[in-house]
Write an enzyme that holds these catalytic residues in place. Structure first.
Site, short mmCIF file in Angstrom:
data_model
loop_
_atom_site.label_atom_id
_atom_site.label_comp_id
_atom_site.label_asym_id
_atom_site.label_seq_id
_atom_site.Cartn_x
_atom_site.Cartn_y
_atom_site.Cartn_z
N ASP A 158 0.81 -1.21 0.00
CA ASP A 158 0.00 0.00 0.00
C ASP A 158 0.85 1.27 0.00
O ASP A 158 0.37 2.33 0.39
CB ASP A 158 -0.91 0.03 1.23
CG ASP A 158 -2.25 -0.65 0.96
OD1 ASP A 158 -2.48 -1.03 -0.19
OD2 ASP A 158 -3.05 -0.79 1.90
N CYS A 159 2.10 1.18 -0.46
CA CYS A 159 3.00 2.33 -0.32
C CYS A 159 2.93 3.30 -1.49
O CYS A 159 3.63 4.31 -1.50
CB CYS A 159 4.44 1.83 -0.17
SG CYS A 159 5.03 0.92 -1.60
N GLY A 160 2.11 3.03 -2.51
CA GLY A 160 1.97 3.96 -3.62
C GLY A 160 3.07 3.87 -4.66
O GLY A 160 3.32 4.83 -5.39
N SER B 120 3.26 2.19 -7.54
CA SER B 120 2.81 2.32 -8.93
C SER B 120 2.43 3.76 -9.26
O SER B 120 2.63 4.24 -10.37
CB SER B 120 1.63 1.39 -9.20
OG SER B 120 2.00 0.04 -9.01
N GLU C 9 6.36 -3.81 -10.37
CA GLU C 9 6.25 -5.20 -9.88
C GLU C 9 7.57 -5.94 -10.08
O GLU C 9 7.61 -7.11 -10.47
CB GLU C 9 5.10 -5.94 -10.58
CG GLU C 9 3.76 -5.22 -10.53
CD GLU C 9 3.18 -5.09 -9.13
OE1 GLU C 9 3.78 -5.61 -8.17
OE2 GLU C 9 2.12 -4.43 -9.00
N GLN D 197 9.58 -7.18 -8.10
CA GLN D 197 9.82 -8.35 -7.25
C GLN D 197 9.53 -9.65 -7.98
O GLN D 197 10.05 -10.70 -7.62
CB GLN D 197 8.98 -8.26 -5.97
CG GLN D 197 7.49 -8.50 -6.14
CD GLN D 197 6.72 -7.24 -6.50
OE1 GLN D 197 7.32 -6.20 -6.75
NE2 GLN D 197 5.40 -7.32 -6.51
#
Length: 216
Positions: free
Chosen positions: A12-14, A16, A87, A89
């Site tokens: 939820d850290c923004g 994107s 993404e 990861q």
């Protein structure tokens, strides 16, 4: 000097949203970028944010060589001044090596965005390789919060609303899915260790065992 920069944080850290902001800012200065992504919530070949912003992207396949793809685009007259990878990861370690080669051999900035650890608190292979190779690692400034109000540092997976700590490392879900489906929630370390999601905390608060007893 061009850099490989890893922007990391929780779900939820923004991340994107920041990736899209960098794209917008650079395009406003006349620069063109190539955007790579993998398993975005909006579908194949998309980069999306929770704010509802979506742009086209190149979907990274398992065996895709990112360096060779970019060289092929440039050799056919395409233009690329920088690279965005969302993404990150989910990329294989060798694909992270290819990103480093883009920086070193093509003199191009690469901005990679991803979460660091999975729902078991284990490093994703792609994130681990980024930590090993990145010129710079940036903790995203949008601070995600656990349901208790503390800083969220861990990602939890839920199935039917219940937190799980076993299963495949990569299962695409969302923090906004119905509780009966696979979903994700960000938690502080204390509540991740206790498997205490917001739903579990709410259920505990409603339990007669924890309600105060009024005595006459």
């Amino acid at each position: 000097m061009p850099e490989l920069v890893f922007f990391s944080g929780t779900m939820d850290c923004g991340k994107s949203t920041l990736a899209l902001q960098i794209t917008h800012n650079r395009s406003a200065r006349g620069l063109q970028g190539v955007i790579f992504t993998r398993q975005d919530r909006a579908g194949e070949g998309k980069l999306s944010s929770r704010l509802g912003l979506v742009t086209e992207a190149v979907e990274v396949a398992d065996a895709m060589d990112l360096y060779a793809y970019l060289v092929g685009e440039l050799s056919q007259g395409g233009r690329a001044d920088y690279v965005i990878v969302d993404e990150a990861q989910f990329l294989a370690p060798e694909q992270i090596d290819q990103l480093a080669r883009i920086v070193d051999d093509l003199d191009m900035d690469v901005f990679a965005f991803g979460i660091t650890t999975d729902f078991r608190t284990k490093l994703f292979p792609g994130s681990q390789r980024l930590i090993e190779l990145a010129d710079r690692i940036e903790q995203l400034q949008v601070e995600a919060l656990c349901w208790c109000g503390a800083r969220a540092t861990h990602n939890a997976r839920t199935v039917g609303g219940v937190m799980v700590v076993e299963g495949e490392q990569v299962v695409v879900g969302d923090v906004n899915r119905p509780s009966e489906e696979i979903g994700y929630e960000v938690l502080c370390r204390r509540h991740h260790r206790r498997h205490m999601t917001s739903a579990a905390a709410h259920a505990a608060a409603l339990s007669p065992d924890v309600l105060p007893v009024n005595r006459p």
